[in-house]
Motif scaffolding. Structure first.
Motif: not given
Length: 197
Positions: A14, A53, A55, A58, A70
């Protein structure tokens, strides 16, 4: 503990990838496929599920893991936020976090962390010279405490670990397994080394 039922793997992808020009590191090609795919392979079959994980991008990540989680708060707040988001989402009592840019992780990573945990709440990999705080087995019930730490402004993983019963687990026999890729030069060198194995 049987990690195939009690542990969810969480690959942390992320971040902003600032040291690699802002690229999404997990999706960087490495030895013919996305970097995160190599990390996924090291965990697959050894834990109940492997999540990511992320951000950004996706849809691409959803094709590479059982689930994508996220950050619960925006703004790229660092790995502790990614860990917290995973702890809050999983159904298993344990989460094993690893970074997306460590394609050479030990094949026995899961079993060694489980063994090294003892009666602790957190087990962290140590390569004989330094700790690798984003390679850790963490009790899911610590989510509320981590939420409180984050709301107080804490972003340092080691300081949060210090609040709990944590154990360093010895991986001094394979320090090269924790090589992570922060630059394109490092990526090329590790690709060359792994291709020789």
């Amino acid at each position: 503990m049987d990690p195939r039922h009690e542990v969810t793997g969480l690959i942390l992808a992320g971040g902003q990838g600032r040291r690699m020009g802002g690229c999404d590191k997990g999706l960087e090609p490495f030895a013919g496929r996305p970097l995160v795919g190599h990390v996924h392979e090291r965990l697959e079959g050894k834990v109940a599920a492997v999540w990511i994980n992320a951000n950004r991008h996706l849809a691409e990540y959803e094709a590479l893991a059982e689930r994508v989680v996220s950050d619960r708060e925006s703004g790229f707040q660092g790995p502790l936020m990614g860990i917290h988001s995973g702890l809050c989402a999983v159904a298993t009592p344990w989460v094993l976090v690893v970074p997306c840019d460590t394609p050479a992780l030990p094949h026995d990573l899961v079993s060694r962390l489980v063994t090294g945990l003892g009666e602790g709440d957190i087990a962290v990999a140590h390569d004989g010279e330094r700790l690798h705080p984003v390679v850790a087995l963490i009790r899911t019930s610590l989510a509320a405490d981590l939420a409180a730490a984050l709301s107080d402004g804490e972003r340092k993983i080691d300081r949060w670990y210090a609040r709990h019963a944590w154990r360093a687990v010895d991986f001094s026999d394979c320090p090269e397994a924790f090589a992570n890729l922060n630059t394109r030069d490092e990526k090329q060198r590790l690709e060359a080394r792994l291709s020789e194995e």
